[in-house]
Scaffold this motif. Structure first.
Motif, mmCIF file in Angstrom:
data_model
loop_
_atom_site.group_PDB
_atom_site.id
_atom_site.type_symbol
_atom_site.label_atom_id
_atom_site.label_comp_id
_atom_site.label_asym_id
_atom_site.label_seq_id
_atom_site.Cartn_x
_atom_site.Cartn_y
_atom_site.Cartn_z
ATOM 1 N N PRO A 6 0.835 -1.209 0.000
ATOM 2 C CA PRO A 6 0.000 0.000 0.000
ATOM 3 C C PRO A 6 0.862 1.249 0.000
ATOM 4 O O PRO A 6 1.949 1.266 0.583
ATOM 5 N N THR A 7 0.381 2.285 -0.665
ATOM 6 C CA THR A 7 1.149 3.522 -0.706
ATOM 7 C C THR A 7 1.084 4.225 0.641
ATOM 8 O O THR A 7 0.162 4.017 1.435
ATOM 9 N N ASP A 32 5.503 4.944 -4.371
ATOM 10 C CA ASP A 32 5.157 4.389 -3.061
ATOM 11 C C ASP A 32 4.412 5.379 -2.175
ATOM 12 O O ASP A 32 4.076 5.050 -1.030
ATOM 13 N N PHE A 33 4.149 6.581 -2.683
ATOM 14 C CA PHE A 33 3.482 7.609 -1.891
ATOM 15 C C PHE A 33 2.248 8.124 -2.626
ATOM 16 O O PHE A 33 2.235 8.193 -3.859
ATOM 17 N N SER A 34 1.230 8.496 -1.873
ATOM 18 C CA SER A 34 0.045 9.126 -2.448
ATOM 19 C C SER A 34 -0.330 10.325 -1.591
ATOM 20 O O SER A 34 -0.148 10.308 -0.362
ATOM 21 N N VAL A 117 17.282 15.290 -3.602
ATOM 22 C CA VAL A 117 17.396 15.269 -2.139
ATOM 23 C C VAL A 117 16.073 14.825 -1.520
ATOM 24 O O VAL A 117 16.040 13.994 -0.604
ATOM 25 N N PHE A 118 14.970 15.368 -2.025
ATOM 26 C CA PHE A 118 13.647 14.989 -1.535
ATOM 27 C C PHE A 118 13.417 13.488 -1.699
ATOM 28 O O PHE A 118 12.974 12.803 -0.771
ATOM 29 N N THR A 119 13.757 12.982 -2.869
ATOM 30 C CA THR A 119 13.562 11.556 -3.145
ATOM 31 C C THR A 119 14.408 10.695 -2.219
ATOM 32 O O THR A 119 13.936 9.678 -1.683
ATOM 33 N N TYR A 125 13.007 7.203 4.474
ATOM 34 C CA TYR A 125 11.858 7.044 5.374
ATOM 35 C C TYR A 125 11.100 5.765 5.039
ATOM 36 O O TYR A 125 10.710 5.006 5.940
ATOM 37 N N LEU A 126 10.910 5.512 3.753
ATOM 38 C CA LEU A 126 10.176 4.320 3.331
ATOM 39 C C LEU A 126 10.894 3.049 3.791
ATOM 40 O O LEU A 126 10.256 2.100 4.274
ATOM 41 N N ALA A 127 12.223 3.027 3.659
ATOM 42 C CA ALA A 127 12.989 1.858 4.093
ATOM 43 C C ALA A 127 12.836 1.645 5.601
ATOM 44 O O ALA A 127 12.681 0.510 6.075
ATOM 45 N N HIS A 128 12.886 2.739 6.372
ATOM 46 C CA HIS A 128 12.737 2.619 7.824
ATOM 47 C C HIS A 128 11.325 2.162 8.183
ATOM 48 O O HIS A 128 11.144 1.317 9.076
#
Length: 244
Positions: A6-7, A32-34, A117-119, A125-128
């Motif tokens: 899920p995003t 991966d984000f919405s 940088v944002f990516t 964050y996604l990995a954590h």
């Protein structure tokens, strides 16, 4: 697979409509984000969290009604599951950064910054987040052992152990960080490169990472020709050591 997960439902909070639109565009480039909503006032942000139940809030500190730090405090005081917060702001005062960290932000991005940088920060964050879910999935009755707790806290205990953007190394990061901290003044990427034997282009990539991690600040300086030169200053403490 990433596409099956899920995003991350994300709320954007920024008083500037144009900046919020830029952040929305950045997020929409990441599969991966919405984006579930935008808010431009602190009070609206608090209501949006209750109504939309986001997983993540991109929070500006300078808001016209109440401070983003107050929004963060109220989010932490509310009942129910916690929401992750990444501060995205022009606020770079030490007390503000410390207050945000004490309030539990998972990252602190200083404006302006690049899409790269944002990516990098959102992917970290996604990995954590995925590691948290993996550890939680292995826990018996919701209880964690010490090794699991240590894994979850590792990034907070030592930010330089976080996953670096592709092409960056901890050894070089430590070398450049130490040189910038020891300079006790602002340096350009070229000057830092001369001190460390690293190319100007590489030095700038590491400097941009340090800015995104809240460990350095950047400001333009205009020379005689009128062209701005980016100058970087160490803001973290204590100064990091180079990896062996």
């Amino acid at each position: 697979m990433t596409g099956m997960a899920p995003t991350v439902r994300t709320l954007i909070v920024d008083d500037d409509f144009a900046v919020a639109a830029v952040h929305r565009g950045f997020l929409e480039s990441l599969p991966d984000f919405s984006v579930v909503g935008e808010a431009h006032l602190g009070a609206d942000a608090l209501r949006a969290v209750e109504d939309l139940h986001p997983d993540l809030v991109l929070l500006d500190i300078y808001l016209p009604d109440i401070s983003g730090l107050e929004v963060l405090h109220r989010l932490r005081a509310r009942p129910g599951p916690p929401v992750d917060v990444i501060a995205i702001t022009a606020a770079r005062e030490l007390d503000t950064v410390r207050s945000a960290m004490a309030g539990g932000v998972v990252n602190y991005l200083i404006k302006p910054f690049t899409l790269d940088v944002f990516t990098d920060r959102l992917n970290a964050y996604l990995a954590h987040r995925r590691e948290v879910r993996r550890v939680a999935g292995r826990a018996n009755s919701g209880a964690l052992d010490q090794d699991s707790v240590d894994r979850l806290l590792r990034v907070r205990q030592n930010p330089q152990q976080a996953r670096l953007p592709k092409g960056l190394s901890l050894r070089t990061l430590g070398l450049l960080s130490s040189a910038l901290a020891e300079a006790r003044t602002d340096l350009s990427a070229a000057e830092l490169g001369e001190r460390t034997g690293v190319s100007r282009i590489s030095a700038r990539r590491y400097l941009e990472y340090l800015v995104s991690a809240g460990l350095a600040s950047v400001a333009p300086r205009y020379g005689a020709a009128g062209r701005p030169e980016h100058r970087y200053r160490w803001t973290g403490e204590p100064a990091p050591r180079s990896s062996p």
